[in-house]
Design an enzyme around this catalytic site. Structure first.
Site, mmCIF file in Angstrom:
data_model
loop_
_atom_site.group_PDB
_atom_site.id
_atom_site.type_symbol
_atom_site.label_atom_id
_atom_site.label_comp_id
_atom_site.label_asym_id
_atom_site.label_seq_id
_atom_site.Cartn_x
_atom_site.Cartn_y
_atom_site.Cartn_z
ATOM 1 N N ASP A 12 0.827 -1.212 0.000
ATOM 2 C CA ASP A 12 0.000 0.000 0.000
ATOM 3 C C ASP A 12 0.864 1.267 0.000
ATOM 4 O OD1 ASP A 12 -2.302 1.517 0.061
ATOM 5 O OD2 ASP A 12 -2.501 1.418 2.237
ATOM 6 N N HIS A 29 3.504 3.931 -8.727
ATOM 7 C CA HIS A 29 3.377 2.514 -9.094
ATOM 8 C C HIS A 29 4.663 2.006 -9.740
ATOM 9 C CE1 HIS A 29 -0.786 2.474 -7.969
ATOM 10 N NE2 HIS A 29 -1.118 3.385 -8.863
ATOM 11 N N LEU A 122 10.802 -21.100 -4.537
ATOM 12 C CA LEU A 122 9.929 -20.079 -3.953
ATOM 13 C C LEU A 122 8.687 -19.974 -4.818
ATOM 14 C CD1 LEU A 122 9.166 -17.557 -2.190
ATOM 15 C CD2 LEU A 122 10.550 -16.196 -3.783
#
Length: 224
Positions: A12, A29, A122
């Site tokens: 966020d 962004h 992963l």
């Protein structure tokens, strides 16, 4: 020390960072994407098996179309840039959410999942067009249609996170203290850390600091 198998992150603050630093939400962004790469690499180095990133919620469709289109173009560039590298590093990519994007992006997401399907160092779960309430309702419908009993195990196996262990830890940046319709069922026993920094300012030292704090927490799970 607490074992750490799965970290979930609500990334966020990109838009606010962009407005504060570049007078543009879009710039935030773009800056946040560099942090994504750093955190994925750090998680891989720490041998944590699962990392779930909340990238785009079902509610994010309410944002301006220009911003949404830019987000998806960034995602395309991110995957095109990193897919080969992730595959070489034995990283598996999985999309959590409904793939109802452009044909080009849908095909790219499917390619990323197919290319990395057998990787096991992963697993990075990208929550895209994801909403936990929809996921829960959909799981109930699937169990009902199968005529099976509703149990905790059956319910979990009908979620988008089927066969993925629940997160041990949730990190939310941006100085906002809520879950925002993210993994509501799966986070039932997660330790939650709310970080004041906006996502583009979050770094590897911040990440390690939180992980170290997590490992020292006494986790009872209902016991004394």
């Amino acid at each position: 020390m607490n074992p750490l198998n799965h970290v979930a992150i609500i990334m966020d603050g990109n838009g606010r960072w962009g407005l504060n630093n570049k007078n543009s939400r879009i710039a935030g962004h773009k800056a946040g994407l560099y942090v994504v790469e750093d955190i994925i690499n750090q998680t891989l180095n720490l041998k944590i098996k699962y990392l779930t990133l909340f990238a785009f919620s079902t509610e994010n469709w309410r944002r301006p179309k220009k911003e949404i289109n830019y987000l998806f173009s960034l995602l395309e560039k991110f995957l095109n840039k990193n897919l080969v590298k992730f595959h070489k590093k034995n990283i598996k990519l999985k999309i959590l959410g409904r793939k109802n994007f452009s044909k080009k992006l849908n095909n790219l997401l499917l390619k990323a999942e197919k290319t990395t399907f057998k990787n096991d160092e992963l697993q990075v779960n990208l929550a895209l067009n994801y909403g936990s309430k929809y996921e829960i309702i959909n799981a109930i419908k699937k169990i009902k249609n199968s005529n099976k009993k509703i149990t905790i195990e059956n319910f979990s196996q009908n979620l988008l996170t089927k066969n993925i262990p629940d997160p041990d830890l949730l990190i939310r940046t941006g100085n906002t203290k809520r879950l925002s319709n993210f993994l509501l069922w799966q986070l039932a026993y997660a330790e939650i850390f709310f970080e004041k920094k906006l996502w583009p300012d979050f770094n590897e030292k911040d990440y390690l600091k939180i992980l170290n704090k997590f490992r020292k927490i006494k986790r009872n799970f209902g016991n004394i």
